[in-house]
Design an enzyme around this catalytic site. Structure first.
Site, PDB file in Angstrom:
ATOM      1  N   THR A 112       0.843  -1.198   0.000  1.00 58.11           N
ATOM      2  CA  THR A 112       0.000   0.000   0.000  1.00 58.11           C
ATOM      3  C   THR A 112       0.880   1.251   0.000  1.00 58.11           C
ATOM      4  O   THR A 112       1.944   1.270   0.630  1.00 58.11           O
ATOM      5  CB  THR A 112      -0.966   0.014   1.202  1.00 58.11           C
ATOM      6  OG1 THR A 112      -0.200  -0.052   2.415  1.00 58.11           O
ATOM      7  CG2 THR A 112      -1.929  -1.160   1.147  1.00 58.11           C
ATOM      8  N   ASP A 140      -6.921  12.623   8.751  1.00 57.49           N
ATOM      9  CA  ASP A 140      -6.177  11.800   9.712  1.00 57.49           C
ATOM     10  C   ASP A 140      -5.933  10.431   9.070  1.00 57.49           C
ATOM     11  O   ASP A 140      -6.872   9.689   8.815  1.00 57.49           O
ATOM     12  CB  ASP A 140      -7.015  11.654  10.992  1.00 57.49           C
ATOM     13  CG  ASP A 140      -6.311  10.852  12.083  1.00 57.49           C
ATOM     14  OD1 ASP A 140      -5.185  10.368  11.850  1.00 57.49           O
ATOM     15  OD2 ASP A 140      -6.900  10.717  13.178  1.00 57.49           O
ATOM     16  N   ASP A 146      -5.158  -0.365   8.331  1.00 52.86           N
ATOM     17  CA  ASP A 146      -6.065  -1.364   8.909  1.00 52.86           C
ATOM     18  C   ASP A 146      -7.412  -1.349   8.189  1.00 52.86           C
ATOM     19  O   ASP A 146      -8.037  -2.389   7.987  1.00 52.86           O
ATOM     20  CB  ASP A 146      -6.276  -1.114  10.408  1.00 52.86           C
ATOM     21  CG  ASP A 146      -5.027  -1.430  11.220  1.00 52.86           C
ATOM     22  OD1 ASP A 146      -4.184  -2.211  10.740  1.00 52.86           O
ATOM     23  OD2 ASP A 146      -4.898  -0.901  12.334  1.00 52.86           O
TER      24      ASP A 146
END
Length: 199
Positions: A112, A140, A146
């Protein structure tokens, strides 16, 4: 601080064996002891369960079995850099790092790249492919990785007939939604808040 996570042990895994064996997908990472993660991955693979491994927090001397036990090995730029010793800053360098991880025995590697989306490489298609994501105003970025891994696990479990590339496009989108709100769990969207086209 890891706290209770490090108390998870072999006995706990044995108690969860029937749940693990019936799972569609199992995610593991390194916020529990590497030995427990490795044992869980082994149990899952033995039962034919898809395994998604996220080497976070990354360690340079990762047990080689993690590469071979992961159906999908998914890490971010800094984790890929720690694991391979090669700087990762864009799709090209991510592709080179992914190649190293593939050579270690991974079936599929996903790296990623935050706002740049992700790169995928697999044994079946050993040419790095960049999957971009749309530009958003990030508020943010905590927990974005995750969010991506969770979305990918969701698609692997519930939409197994989608191409992996399509799963990654959708996971990119969901991670991009998550960075537009503050917090980690609190920034994760509910299904009702997402476009129907994702389901």
């Amino acid at each position: 601080m890891a706290g209770a996570n490090l108390f998870l042990n072999s006995e706990d895994l044995k108690k969860a064996a029937s749940v693990i064996s019936r799972a569609k997908v199992m995610i593991c990472q390194l916020e529990i002891s590497p030995a427990a993660s490795l044992e869980a991955l082994t149990m899952a693979r033995r039962s034919g369960v898809k395994t998604l491994f996220n080497p976070a927090p990354a360690m340079a001397d990762l047990d080689p079995q993690f590469y071979t036990l992961s159906s999908i090995f998914c890490c971010n730029e800094s984790e890929a850099e720690i694991l391979t010793g090669h700087a990762v800053s864009d799709p090209t360098t991510a592709g080179k790092a992914a190649m190293i991880l593939l050579e270690r025995g991974c079936q599929v590697v996903v790296i990623t790249l935050g706002a740049s989306g992700c790169v995928i490489l697999s044994q079946a298609e050993p040419v790095p492919k960049h999957i971009p994501t749309e530009a958003v105003k990030a508020v943010d970025t905590t927990g974005a990785g995750d969010s991506f891994v969770g979305a990918l696990a969701f698609y692997l479990a519930y939409y197994p007939n989608l191409s992996l590339e399509e799963m990654l496009k959708r996971s990119n989108f969901i991670a991009a939604v998550s960075v537009q709100a503050t917090g980690t769990q609190s920034s994760y969207p509910y299904k009702k808040d997402l476009p129907l086209a994702l389901f």
